[in-house]
Design an enzyme around this catalytic site. Structure first.
Site, short mmCIF file in Angstrom:
data_model
loop_
_atom_site.label_atom_id
_atom_site.label_comp_id
_atom_site.label_asym_id
_atom_site.label_seq_id
_atom_site.Cartn_x
_atom_site.Cartn_y
_atom_site.Cartn_z
N SER A 1 0.84 -1.19 0.00
CA SER A 1 0.00 0.00 0.00
C SER A 1 0.88 1.25 0.00
CB SER A 1 -0.96 -0.04 1.20
OG SER A 1 -1.97 0.94 1.07
N GLU B 1 -1.69 -2.47 -8.13
CA GLU B 1 -2.93 -2.75 -7.40
C GLU B 1 -3.39 -1.48 -6.72
OE1 GLU B 1 -3.50 -2.87 -3.82
OE2 GLU B 1 -1.55 -1.92 -3.55
N HIS C 1 -5.33 -5.41 -1.93
CA HIS C 1 -5.98 -5.10 -0.66
C HIS C 1 -7.13 -6.05 -0.30
CE1 HIS C 1 -3.76 -1.33 -0.94
NE2 HIS C 1 -4.17 -1.01 0.27
#
Length: 315
Positions: free
Chosen positions: A125, A225, A288
């Site tokens: 992330s 992502e 995620h």
């Protein structure tokens, strides 16, 4: 009575899942860092109390600064990360969670000389910013994988941590991402794509553009992502990468999860893939969502086709 039994089952499931993941990481000394958003005292206490885990968590690294969405001030977060990266007594530095803040401390990291000892560095992330720095500036093989606080999330597949533990313990010489679905004709006709990996969270990759730590994509397999991305924003961010010239010399692109994979999201990805003259693939094996298989930056990798397409990475 029924509600009580359901509550007990949820607690039991959470306890078993956490124990299982904790057991796979048993006796591994791990230094926990918080270069981005922090956590409350209960979260830190719950992590420390997982059976079998050997986590080094320094309380000084969680002294709140002026901005409540950061674990601590930029200075404290940088100092804690620097100390963890240069401490030769441990081999593993694992990010607590993502959120926001990693990019704020990169200017100070750029002033450092490379440590003598390379370590395992894990996170994802917002932590993408640090992966780009460590893999590009220091040449480290860092791991895009679950943050350590994800151990406390029952909705996460605890197999994510089992796979990470196998890498950390040296039990595997290669790791694989299965179920790559080709999104364009070039991908469908590809038998073999070789290249080292870079990428991560799309928002952070886009944030890097024009900075001192901008992503270097030439000759690489790019993986991307993100979470809760609305279709028009996804298209805009991908278009930015393309118009910035970052996709011109990419070997291939692998998209991970971008939320719930709504039809509109897949339409954007397929349309974008058709606009490129490189192989583009999609998988739900990282990101995620529930499954977040590890991906290793800067290691020799290949996309191969047998019965299906898969990504194979050296450890």
């Amino acid at each position: 009575m029924i509600l009580k039994n359901i509550s007990l089952l949820i607690i039991l499931f959470f306890s078993i899942s956490t124990f299982s993941a904790g057991h796979s990481l048993k006796n591994i000394s791990i230094t926990v860092v918080a270069p981005a958003t922090g956590a409350d005292n209960k979260t830190l206490s719950d992590l420390k109390n997982i059976n079998g885990l050997n986590l080094q968590i320094s309380s000084k690294c969680f002294a709140k600064g002026k901005l409540p969405f950061l674990a601590s001030s930029d200075e404290v977060r940088f100092n804690c990360l620097r100390d963890a990266l240069f401490d030769e007594s441990d081999n593993i530095v694992w990010s607590l969670r993502g959120g926001y803040g990693s990019a704020r401390i990169i200017p100070d990291l750029l002033k450092l000389s490379k440590p003598n000892k390379e370590k395992f560095f894990i996170g994802y992330s917002d932590i993408t910013a640090l992966h780009l720095f460590l893999s590009q500036e220091w040449g480290w093989k860092t791991i895009h994988g679950s943050n350590i606080a994800d151990l406390l999330k029952p909705e996460q597949d605890q197999g994510n941590f089992t796979k990470l533990a196998e890498i950390l313990k040296g039990k595997v010489k290669q790791v694989t991402i299965d179920n790559l679905v080709p999104l364009n004709d070039i991908a469908k006709s590809s038998d073999l794509v070789n290249g080292k990996l870079t990428g991560g969270n799309l928002t952070m990759v886009q944030t890097s553009i024009g900075t001192s730590w901008q992503i270097k994509t030439k000759g690489k397999i790019l993986f991307l992502e993100d979470v809760n991305v609305v279709p028009f924003r996804l298209d805009r961010e991908l278009l930015h990468l393309k118009q910035a010239g970052l996709l011109e010399d990419v070997k291939a692109i692998i998209f991970g999860s971008f939320g719930k994979d709504l039809d509109a999201t897949m339409l954007v990805l397929r349309n974008f893939a058709d606009s490129l003259d490189i192989p583009v693939f999609k998988t739900n094996r990282f990101g995620h969502e529930k499954i977040n298989d590890p991906i290793i930056y800067n290691t020799n990798s290949k996309i191969i086709k047998s019965k299906e397409f898969k990504l194979v990475m050296g450890v």
